[in-house]
Design an enzyme around this catalytic site. Structure first.
Site, PDB file in Angstrom:
ATOM      1  N   GLY A  90       5.054  -6.061  -6.982  1.00 31.17           N
ATOM      2  CA  GLY A  90       5.195  -6.081  -5.890  1.00 31.17           C
ATOM      3  C   GLY A  90       4.524  -6.743  -4.756  1.00 31.17           C
ATOM      4  N   GLY A 147      15.429  -1.415  -8.133  1.00 30.21           N
ATOM      5  CA  GLY A 147      15.111  -1.036  -6.618  1.00 30.21           C
ATOM      6  C   GLY A 147      15.095  -2.204  -5.618  1.00 30.21           C
ATOM      7  CG  ASP A 194       1.501  -5.503  -7.500  1.00 24.03           C
ATOM      8  OD1 ASP A 194       1.538  -4.106  -7.978  1.00 24.03           O
ATOM      9  OD2 ASP A 194       2.051  -5.846  -6.389  1.00 24.03           O
ATOM     10  CG  HIS A 201       8.815   6.231 -14.359  1.00 21.98           C
ATOM     11  ND1 HIS A 201       7.831   7.159 -14.466  1.00 21.98           N
ATOM     12  CD2 HIS A 201      10.106   6.930 -13.678  1.00 21.98           C
ATOM     13  CE1 HIS A 201       8.529   8.045 -13.057  1.00 21.98           C
ATOM     14  NE2 HIS A 201       9.590   8.418 -13.560  1.00 21.98           N
ATOM     15  N   GLY A 206       1.325   2.866   3.824  1.00 21.33           N
ATOM     16  CA  GLY A 206       1.233   2.310   2.085  1.00 21.33           C
ATOM     17  C   GLY A 206      -0.014   2.596   1.424  1.00 21.33           C
ATOM     18  NE  ARG A 225      -0.390   0.230  -8.368  1.00 13.10           N
ATOM     19  CZ  ARG A 225       1.057  -0.695  -8.598  1.00 13.10           C
ATOM     20  NH1 ARG A 225       2.120   0.294  -9.143  1.00 13.10           N
ATOM     21  NH2 ARG A 225       1.365  -1.237  -7.762  1.00 13.10           N
ATOM     22  CG  HIS A 245       9.246  -3.608  -8.571  1.00  9.80           C
ATOM     23  ND1 HIS A 245       8.827  -3.321  -6.832  1.00  9.80           N
ATOM     24  CD2 HIS A 245       9.600  -5.205  -8.176  1.00  9.80           C
ATOM     25  CE1 HIS A 245       8.676  -4.711  -6.143  1.00  9.80           C
ATOM     26  NE2 HIS A 245       8.966  -5.507  -6.620  1.00  9.80           N
ATOM     27  N   GLY A 246      12.747  -4.022 -11.023  1.00 10.66           N
ATOM     28  CA  GLY A 246      13.554  -4.499 -10.220  1.00 10.66           C
ATOM     29  C   GLY A 246      14.571  -4.226  -9.933  1.00 10.66           C
ATOM     30  CB  THR A 304       6.012   2.635  -3.311  1.00  3.58           C
ATOM     31  OG1 THR A 304       5.995   3.459  -4.743  1.00  3.58           O
ATOM     32  CG2 THR A 304       5.291   2.309  -2.520  1.00  3.58           C
TER      33      THR A 304
END
Lengths: 576, 576
Positions: free
Chosen positions: B558, B404, B556, B217, B486, B543, B401-402, B444
């Protein structure tokens, strides 16, 4: 783009070696390509396929039980030579006849037909079915002129299923012809591939745009549009392939059964193909068509070209049975073939029979040295111009001209050097160098340059010192042979357009009393002028038809390379 | 780049539909992914695999007799949700236990483990073996921290072979653990993929350069070099994989037997792979290693990423037998499985059980409307920032991330609107929206946002009008739940770094007597500052480890998205 290679000129050979090494369960290397490494219990009609490399899994990936018996593997995007095809046929045939099948491209037709003639002369019953599935390469009124793309697979699979089912050569040929008649494809492209070592892609499509009907080597398409949505592309495909003129004779779409093959050309990946397929399946089902054993993946690629094609095989009961029959090859496996139970054939390490250099006079040996120098200079010249010739050819042909000429000349130069050292005369040197050229170059131009060198050598012989008259007569004979062999005339936008004025001017000047160097230089200038003039001609019959207008205004790469070569030889003659 | 889609947000769903439609012979669609469409004669241990989409044939292409029984299919590059995994497990298990196997990524571990807990609670014997083959993702002293790449296939195939061979769950687990311990991979990349609808690739490698050890990825690699020759790349692969520290325990290379898997990530095509393989095979054989059933092709891709990986599975007798056992799936077929003879399972059209909205007070309904507006605003905000967040994540994480967050918020907003109209209270609305978020977002962050919304809802209830204190306590409870779930602390460079100062400041200001809007705005500012500060921290344990230095100096994603969201909600509160 292609990123991994050692020397670009070695790429095709190393690829074959790695392929065979990874797939010994199915194939063994033979001179000219691969043949099955397993033997079926009963002799079968042998299906020999092939074509240029760069389209994996076409063609070598389709060799194995239930599919092909052998594949002739040409260089990148270049037809295998007649010699290669012949060799694969001999390694694969089992006494029940041979079917040759391949995509309909001029170079392949030339070489496969020559190989067919050669093996027929030895009493082998050899037939040919060329694949002509690409609906945008010629109108429905000229089906036989269409080129072959991913529809290759349907014809090969049906023929292979028939062969493994014990069909006779007559019946294998019959179902292959039927499968081809029942297969239609269309393709689109978003970007072209870059061959190993090349600086630029073979062709390009503007960002955000899509070429419709473009061929797998970048041959011209019929249209260019914005990239549609996945559904939009599915609709475009189905619209064209369900067009009345494209429904095969005798088929009623409503109620018909169809095998759909959605093929990625290299960089359009499975996830995208599945999204497009979802809509294609709905549209076909809405039209009352039953889908049989759909295939979504990579079946005929063009390196990492970003493109997609849809193929429909309209099956009857027999075609469906043969399509679905078990097969087990490196890249296509269906049903249950217990390949482990098959007898293995020993790898074939056949060496060429040693060649004894015939005696030659010192005069002819001296001329042979001059010719060897000339071929070496031609090799340097072509290495330098390979990229440019490839790009030119990508516009009007299949993009293989630069790399093919480079490889051919390299092989010829090596062979010429070897023969000069072995004391060969000029005829032997030209004959063997011509063989090396056509074997390694493949493609139409490879075959024609082989013919030219051999024909010229024949006239010169290994005894006399070649005179200007003999050279001129040899060139004229070469020109005549090329026109016979290539079935092209002046104005067809092939190398004949430059070769004819070259040969005619040379003859004229030699007859008028010029020395060879002077006459050659004048003739070379005529060839150069004529090569430039090919840009002004309409595309003709000497090559795969180029729909659309891209070919107009572009010089023919075969004529250009001929002009470059005779010009370079003229300079050499003048320097002596 | 990806070129074909309809709406980017629909891509993953449409892909699943098309995949199932093209491959009904092997798979049927179930909630959360696919399960086999055929039934073996005897019940088997069920192998359930899965992960983000975009890696075809991993994972759904590997479902069929002799391999996996089901695959949970997450969104693009995002873990499937716990709910999805659980549903696929239930559709696939046959009463003999379940093995979950997947690549070792934080999001997948989170969701698969939650699913395992859920089915274990129902008495299903469920085990897990994560795949950790990528040698560059953690040092040999921390094997368990390595991520899974193309080595997935060896573990899946061995476990699937064992399951179809009638092994018990103990033995399937044992050989899967052994296969993973005996598998090592390394990858290189030349260019990244561009996800559907994105403007830019997830990552890029400078022209002519090659990233060594880069993840599938775009996770950071360990080095960057000029692109070597094909032979040079083969040597690099073999050098690293035959490094003493990488030879699995108990194996002596000389005399060992190895299954080599040369995997193209998308745009490096078969021809190049064969050239590279030729040299790899020589080098391994020169080291006294016997090669067994080599695989050269695409087994774990990353859309059209240009990359290559080499995997070695060091087999013993049992592993070799299980690796070579017959299998028949959409994308991996070996040996003779007569799938036509297997019983077909009807397609599963299970609908979710209808949900009855619990009664709520008018005050809570009014608050629910405010929350629904907020979620809708969050959705717009994330759609706007999806690309930017994806790029940020491609540097420090796995690039999902984006897309998701966008998908999660879109699903949550739709669900919130539906519940607002149905008269739900704020707790129910937050609980169900949280479920929708984590189900659709996967990954996540999807799981954590689901936890946050549900926990906040729990504190607020469906009866009372939420006070500032209740909101602040709910946020603190959400923070605690995220840290437990987490397993991350402040300084680990995760969203916790922004969440803790946000929750703490909010509690402090509310306790000090600020109204909710004022307190929230102050807390949001603290979150924003903390998110920026993540750029100054070293990558930590929360992570997959990021080797190399790329992650340092990058915020980060998130933490950034959390800060953006609470800031936007602050603005909304201030406007009321």
């Amino acid at each position: 783009m292609t990123r991994l290679w050692n020397r670009p000129a070695d790429f095709a050979d190393e690829m074959v070696d790695g392929f065979v090494r990874a797939n010994g369960r199915w194939v063994r290397k033979v001179s000219g390509g691969v043949s099955r490494s397993t033997k079926s219990a009963e002799p079968e009609v042998a299906l020999v396929i092939g074509g240029g490399s760069g389209h994996y899994p076409a063609f070598a990936g389709l060799v194995g039980p239930g599919l092909a018996h052998g594949a002739a593997m040409g260089n990148l995007f270049a037809s295998p030579s007649a010699h290669q095809v012949e060799s694969v046929v001999r390694a694969s045939e089992q006494g029940r006849g041979v079917l040759l099948s391949y995509g309909n491209y001029a170079g392949d037709v030339l070489h496969f037909t020559a190989a067919q003639d050669a093996v027929r002369a030895d009493g082998i019953d050899c037939r040919t079915v060329t694949v002509t599935d690409d609906i945008f390469s010629a109108p429905p009124t000229e089906l036989e002129k269409r080129r072959g793309i991913a529809g290759d697979l349907t014809v090969f699979k049906v023929a292979g299923g028939a062969a493994s089912g014990g069909y006779s050569i007559d019946d294998v040929e019959r179902v292959a012809i039927l499968a081809n008649a029942r297969t239609r494809s269309m393709g689109v492209a978003f970007s072209g591939c870059t061959l190993p070592g090349a600086d630029e892609p073979l062709f390009s499509v503007p960002e955000g745009r899509m070429a419709v009907g473009l061929g797998i080597h970048g041959e011209p398409g019929i249209d260019e549009t914005d990239i549609p949505s996945a559904d939009g592309l599915a609709e475009l495909f189905v619209h064209h392939l369900l067009n009345e003129a494209e429904i095969p004779e005798g088929v009623t779409p409503n109620g018909a059964r169809v095998v759909p093959i959605l093929n990625g050309l290299g960089s359009v990946k499975s996830e995208e193909l599945f999204v497009v397929y979802d809509r294609i399946a709905s549209l076909l089902e809405d039209a009352g068509i039953t889908l049989v054993d759909p295939q979504v993946g990579e079946f005929c690629t063009s390196f990492d070209m970003a493109g997609v094609s849809l193929t429909l095989l309209w099956v009857d009961e027999e075609l469906e049975r043969l399509w679905s029959a078990a097969a087990d090859t490196p890249a296509f496996r269906t049903g249950a073939v217990d390949s482990g139970a098959l007898e293995t054939v020993a790898a074939d390490d056949t060496e060429d029979v040693a060649f004894v250099v015939p005696d030659a006079s010192p005069e002819s040996q001296e001329s042979a040295a001059v010719v060897a120098d000339a071929i070496s200079a031609i090799q340097e010249l072509l290495a330098e111009h390979a990229d440019e010739l490839g790009r030119l050819d990508a516009i009007v042909g299949d993009g293989d001209h630069g790399i093919g000429m480079d490889r051919g000349a390299t092989a010829a130069a090596t062979e010429a050097e070897r023969l000069r050292e072995a004391g060969a005369g000029v005829a032997t040197l030209l004959d063997r160098s011509g063989d090396a050229w056509s074997d390694r170059a493949g493609g139409t131009s490879g075959a024609l340059w082989g013919v030219m060198l051999r024909t010229l050598g024949e006239r010169l012989g290994d005894a006399e010192r070649p005179t200007a008259t003999a050279v001129s007569e040899g060139v004229t004979a070469a020109k005549d042979a090329v026109m016979r062999y290539g079935k092209a005339s002046v104005g067809d936008k092939t190398l004949v357009d430059a070769l004819v004025p070259f040969a005619d001017t040379l003859a004229e000047r030699v007859t008028a009393g010029d020395d060879l160097s002077t006459a050659w230089t004048t003739a070379a200038a005529a060839a150069t002028t004529a090569a430039h003039d090919t840009a002004g001609l309409m595309p003709g019959m000497g090559r795969a038809r180029s729909h659309g207008s891209k070919a107009v205004g572009v010089e023919d790469p075969g004529a250009v390379s001929l002009a470059l070569i005779v010009e370079r030889v003229g300079t050499l003659l003048a320097e002596r």
